[in-house]
Write a protein that holds these residues in place. Structure first.
Motif, PDB file in Angstrom:
ATOM      1  N   ARG A 258      -5.542   6.636   5.834  1.00  0.00           N
ATOM      2  CA  ARG A 258      -4.969   5.515   6.592  1.00  0.00           C
ATOM      3  C   ARG A 258      -4.119   4.624   5.692  1.00  0.00           C
ATOM      4  NH1 ARG A 258      -6.866   0.513   6.856  1.00  0.00           N
ATOM      5  NH2 ARG A 258      -8.979   1.083   6.199  1.00  0.00           N
TER       6      ARG A 258
ATOM      7  N   ASP B 181      -2.683   5.469   2.836  1.00  0.00           N
ATOM      8  CA  ASP B 181      -1.517   6.235   2.407  1.00  0.00           C
ATOM      9  C   ASP B 181      -0.436   6.225   3.492  1.00  0.00           C
ATOM     10  OD1 ASP B 181      -0.199   8.152   0.538  1.00  0.00           O
ATOM     11  OD2 ASP B 181      -0.471   9.545   2.199  1.00  0.00           O
ATOM     12  N   ARG B 182      -0.848   6.414   4.735  1.00  0.00           N
ATOM     13  CA  ARG B 182       0.124   6.391   5.843  1.00  0.00           C
ATOM     14  C   ARG B 182       0.755   5.018   5.993  1.00  0.00           C
ATOM     15  NH1 ARG B 182      -3.956   9.640   7.979  1.00  0.00           N
ATOM     16  NH2 ARG B 182      -4.881   7.905   9.126  1.00  0.00           N
ATOM     17  N   ARG B 183      -0.010   3.984   5.724  1.00  0.00           N
ATOM     18  CA  ARG B 183       0.523   2.606   5.829  1.00  0.00           C
ATOM     19  C   ARG B 183       1.668   2.406   4.844  1.00  0.00           C
ATOM     20  NH1 ARG B 183       2.687  -1.335   6.539  1.00  0.00           N
ATOM     21  NH2 ARG B 183       1.956  -3.492   6.647  1.00  0.00           N
TER      22      ARG B 183
ATOM     23  N   LYS C  25       3.522   4.793   3.435  1.00  0.00           N
ATOM     24  CA  LYS C  25       4.631   5.675   3.795  1.00  0.00           C
ATOM     25  C   LYS C  25       5.433   5.104   4.957  1.00  0.00           C
ATOM     26  CE  LYS C  25       3.178  10.248   2.148  1.00  0.00           C
ATOM     27  NZ  LYS C  25       2.000   9.916   1.347  1.00  0.00           N
ATOM     28  N   ARG C  26       4.752   4.538   5.955  1.00  0.00           N
ATOM     29  CA  ARG C  26       5.472   3.947   7.088  1.00  0.00           C
ATOM     30  C   ARG C  26       6.351   2.792   6.635  1.00  0.00           C
ATOM     31  NH1 ARG C  26       0.536   4.497   9.868  1.00  0.00           N
ATOM     32  NH2 ARG C  26       0.122   2.267   9.610  1.00  0.00           N
TER      33      ARG C  26
ATOM     34  N   THR D  87       7.958  10.464   2.038  1.00  0.00           N
ATOM     35  CA  THR D  87       6.949  11.380   1.505  1.00  0.00           C
ATOM     36  C   THR D  87       7.334  11.878   0.123  1.00  0.00           C
ATOM     37  OG1 THR D  87       6.264  12.083   3.727  1.00  0.00           O
ATOM     38  CG2 THR D  87       5.743  13.566   1.900  1.00  0.00           C
TER      39      THR D  87
END
Length: 207
Positions: free
Chosen positions: A123, A125-127, A129-130, A152
């Motif tokens: 979660r 990591d995705r934050r 990246k977004r 990415t």
């Protein structure tokens, strides 16, 4: 009132667990040690966190929250999209003392065998990246750049550099990391390398 006290106690547990996590790493985090430091029973720890795995996962998220707060400050702050992108990358990159990266690397390692921690690490990591993708999209508007793929690749470079900097710090200085990141990100965005600079005015606003 009782509920409020319960929530405050939970915050105290996470704060103490975070201190121990930073000092000793995930493998050494024990509910009994957290309880002993706070002068409470181990049962109270497990009242709030039903397993050690849950305690570790939530402690990792708690420890990472300061960086997320700084990320949000950059995203909402002044400066052009390019300035804010570099400020975010400067937050993410292992160019300071890299102490936060020790926690992340430990977290990634432990997450291989811990489903709850893997979910939290994913979660977070995705934050990041977004956030990076949104700024890449703004900077490269109309340029045909796949912002998600670029984010990415950029974070993959930074992750690899972080491992090198934490494990072999004497072989890789902060200035070289910044130089490589500038060149790589400029290539991703189709910009000349000197178009991406460290903008101190943006950095000062989040420190």
């Amino acid at each position: 009132m009782a509920r409020k006290s319960l929530e405050l106690r939970r915050e105290e547990i996470l704060a103490e667990a975070a201190r121990q996590l930073q000092r000793h790493g995930p493998a050494a985090l024990r509910a009994a040690d957290v309880a002993g430091a706070l002068g409470v029973s181990t049962a109270l720890i497990f009242y709030h966190f039903d397993t050690k795995e849950r305690l570790l996962a939530e402690t990792f998220g708690f420890s990472a929250q300061r960086d997320l707060d700084r990320l949000d400050a950059v995203l909402a702050g002044p400066g052009t999209a390019l300035e804010r992108l570099w400020a975010v990358l400067d937050l993410y990159a292992p160019t300071g003392d890299a102490s936060g990266w020790v926690l992340w690397i430990d977290g990634w390692s432990a997450a291989q065998r811990d489903d709850a921690l893997r979910a939290v690490v994913g979660r977070l990591d995705r934050r990041w990246k977004r956030a990076i993708a949104s700024l890449v999209r703004e900077v490269a508007s109309g340029g045909g750049v796949d912002a998600g793929a670029a984010a990415t690749r950029i974070t993959a470079l930074l992750d690899g550099l972080a491992v090198q900097r934490v494990v072999r710090r004497e072989a890789l200085g902060a200035a070289r990391v910044r130089q490589w990141v500038r060149a790589f990100v400029a290539g991703e965005l189709g910009l000349p390398p000197d178009a991406i600079l460290t903008h101190q005015s943006v950095r000062k606003g989040i420190e």
